[in-house]
Design a protein around this motif. Structure first.
Motif, mmCIF file in Angstrom:
data_model
loop_
_atom_site.group_PDB
_atom_site.id
_atom_site.type_symbol
_atom_site.label_atom_id
_atom_site.label_comp_id
_atom_site.label_asym_id
_atom_site.label_seq_id
_atom_site.Cartn_x
_atom_site.Cartn_y
_atom_site.Cartn_z
ATOM 1 N N GLY A 51 29.893 6.123 30.904
ATOM 2 C CA GLY A 51 29.665 6.223 29.465
ATOM 3 C C GLY A 51 28.232 6.624 29.189
ATOM 4 O O GLY A 51 27.433 6.846 30.095
ATOM 5 N N GLU A 52 27.917 6.701 27.924
ATOM 6 C CA GLU A 52 26.563 7.038 27.511
ATOM 7 C C GLU A 52 25.636 5.869 27.812
ATOM 8 O O GLU A 52 26.030 4.709 27.684
ATOM 9 C CB GLU A 52 26.532 7.324 26.004
ATOM 10 C CG GLU A 52 27.343 8.546 25.600
ATOM 11 C CD GLU A 52 26.762 9.832 26.133
ATOM 12 O OE1 GLU A 52 25.516 9.984 26.140
ATOM 13 O OE2 GLU A 52 27.549 10.688 26.565
ATOM 14 N N PRO A 53 24.394 6.150 28.173
ATOM 15 C CA PRO A 53 23.452 5.060 28.380
ATOM 16 C C PRO A 53 23.219 4.307 27.062
ATOM 17 O O PRO A 53 23.242 4.909 25.981
ATOM 18 C CB PRO A 53 22.170 5.744 28.852
ATOM 19 C CG PRO A 53 22.441 7.195 28.910
ATOM 20 C CD PRO A 53 23.827 7.453 28.426
ATOM 21 N N ALA A 54 22.993 3.027 27.153
ATOM 22 C CA ALA A 54 22.744 2.218 25.963
ATOM 23 C C ALA A 54 21.393 2.582 25.355
ATOM 24 O O ALA A 54 20.447 2.927 26.069
ATOM 25 C CB ALA A 54 22.779 0.737 26.332
ATOM 26 N N MET A 55 21.309 2.505 24.027
ATOM 27 C CA MET A 55 20.044 2.779 23.345
ATOM 28 C C MET A 55 19.174 1.537 23.411
ATOM 29 O O MET A 55 19.668 0.418 23.364
ATOM 30 C CB MET A 55 20.297 3.136 21.877
ATOM 31 C CG MET A 55 21.025 4.434 21.673
ATOM 32 S SD MET A 55 21.046 4.981 19.948
ATOM 33 C CE MET A 55 22.010 3.717 19.173
ATOM 34 N N ASP A 56 17.862 1.768 23.469
ATOM 35 C CA ASP A 56 16.969 0.612 23.415
ATOM 36 C C ASP A 56 16.677 0.285 21.949
ATOM 37 O O ASP A 56 17.060 1.020 21.041
ATOM 38 C CB ASP A 56 15.692 0.835 24.228
ATOM 39 C CG ASP A 56 14.806 1.946 23.677
ATOM 40 O OD1 ASP A 56 14.968 2.332 22.506
ATOM 41 O OD2 ASP A 56 13.913 2.404 24.411
ATOM 42 N N GLU A 57 15.986 -0.827 21.698
ATOM 43 C CA GLU A 57 15.752 -1.288 20.330
ATOM 44 C C GLU A 57 14.959 -0.282 19.509
ATOM 45 O O GLU A 57 15.197 -0.134 18.309
ATOM 46 C CB GLU A 57 15.045 -2.645 20.349
ATOM 47 C CG GLU A 57 15.959 -3.776 20.756
ATOM 48 C CD GLU A 57 15.272 -5.124 20.639
ATOM 49 O OE1 GLU A 57 14.548 -5.340 19.656
ATOM 50 O OE2 GLU A 57 15.472 -5.943 21.538
ATOM 51 N N THR A 58 14.013 0.414 20.122
ATOM 52 C CA THR A 58 13.209 1.402 19.399
ATOM 53 C C THR A 58 14.087 2.526 18.875
ATOM 54 O O THR A 58 13.954 2.933 17.715
ATOM 55 C CB THR A 58 12.112 1.977 20.320
ATOM 56 O OG1 THR A 58 11.346 0.901 20.862
ATOM 57 C CG2 THR A 58 11.209 2.929 19.573
ATOM 58 N N GLU A 59 14.991 3.013 19.707
ATOM 59 C CA GLU A 59 15.901 4.076 19.269
ATOM 60 C C GLU A 59 16.804 3.610 18.140
ATOM 61 O O GLU A 59 17.062 4.350 17.186
ATOM 62 C CB GLU A 59 16.761 4.564 20.437
ATOM 63 C CG GLU A 59 15.993 5.299 21.502
ATOM 64 C CD GLU A 59 16.868 5.621 22.711
ATOM 65 O OE1 GLU A 59 16.856 6.791 23.130
ATOM 66 O OE2 GLU A 59 17.571 4.704 23.194
ATOM 67 N N ILE A 60 17.279 2.370 18.210
ATOM 68 C CA ILE A 60 18.148 1.825 17.166
ATOM 69 C C ILE A 60 17.369 1.715 15.856
ATOM 70 O O ILE A 60 17.858 2.112 14.795
ATOM 71 C CB ILE A 60 18.729 0.456 17.585
ATOM 72 C CG1 ILE A 60 19.674 0.639 18.772
ATOM 73 C CG2 ILE A 60 19.441 -0.212 16.415
ATOM 74 C CD1 ILE A 60 20.118 -0.652 19.418
ATOM 75 N N ASP A 61 16.125 1.186 15.915
ATOM 76 C CA ASP A 61 15.308 1.059 14.708
ATOM 77 C C ASP A 61 15.049 2.416 14.071
ATOM 78 O O ASP A 61 15.124 2.563 12.844
ATOM 79 C CB ASP A 61 13.979 0.364 15.030
ATOM 80 C CG ASP A 61 14.142 -1.106 15.390
ATOM 81 O OD1 ASP A 61 15.195 -1.687 15.055
ATOM 82 O OD2 ASP A 61 13.210 -1.665 16.007
ATOM 83 N N GLU A 62 14.736 3.420 14.900
ATOM 84 C CA GLU A 62 14.498 4.767 14.375
ATOM 85 C C GLU A 62 15.752 5.327 13.715
ATOM 86 O O GLU A 62 15.675 5.958 12.656
ATOM 87 C CB GLU A 62 14.027 5.697 15.493
ATOM 88 C CG GLU A 62 12.639 5.395 15.997
ATOM 89 C CD GLU A 62 12.260 6.189 17.238
ATOM 90 O OE1 GLU A 62 13.095 7.004 17.725
ATOM 91 O OE2 GLU A 62 11.145 5.987 17.735
ATOM 92 N N MET A 63 16.920 5.097 14.317
ATOM 93 C CA MET A 63 18.173 5.594 13.760
ATOM 94 C C MET A 63 18.462 4.927 12.411
ATOM 95 O O MET A 63 18.870 5.593 11.455
ATOM 96 C CB MET A 63 19.313 5.337 14.740
ATOM 97 C CG MET A 63 20.639 5.935 14.328
ATOM 98 S SD MET A 63 21.918 5.689 15.567
ATOM 99 C CE MET A 63 22.191 3.939 15.417
ATOM 100 N N VAL A 64 18.217 3.618 12.305
ATOM 101 C CA VAL A 64 18.443 2.907 11.054
ATOM 102 C C VAL A 64 17.492 3.413 9.976
ATOM 103 O O VAL A 64 17.902 3.675 8.836
ATOM 104 C CB VAL A 64 18.294 1.369 11.254
ATOM 105 C CG1 VAL A 64 18.245 0.642 9.925
ATOM 106 C CG2 VAL A 64 19.424 0.847 12.120
#
Length: 75
Positions: A51-64
């Motif tokens: 599967g796709e690699p999991a996103m780290d917290e920084t990537e999630i915050d940027e996406m939000v």
């Protein structure tokens, strides 16, 4: 009633034929050893689900933040 033989499956580790029955406490493995070898392979990453690699917290915050900005929700 006639007794039917239990289903036989290959042990995932050593491929030995194993009876799939309640009497086999290690099913689908043939032994505790094979069960632990398989568990170790999951633990060290040899077995994994693709599967796709999991996103780290920084990537999630940027996406939000990007989604909020695009939706006009940013203060």
């Amino acid at each position: 009633m006639s007794q039917t033989a239990p289903l036989e499956v290959p042990c995932p580790t050593c491929h030995k034929k194993v009876a799939w029955s309640e009497a086999n406490v290690h099913r689908p493995f043939c032994s505790e050893r094979c069960k632990l070898i398989d568990l170790g392979a999951w633990a060290d990453g040899s077995h994994r689900i693709a599967g796709e690699p999991a996103m780290d917290e920084t990537e999630i915050d940027e996406m939000v933040l990007r989604a909020e900005r695009d939706a006009g929700l940013e203060p």
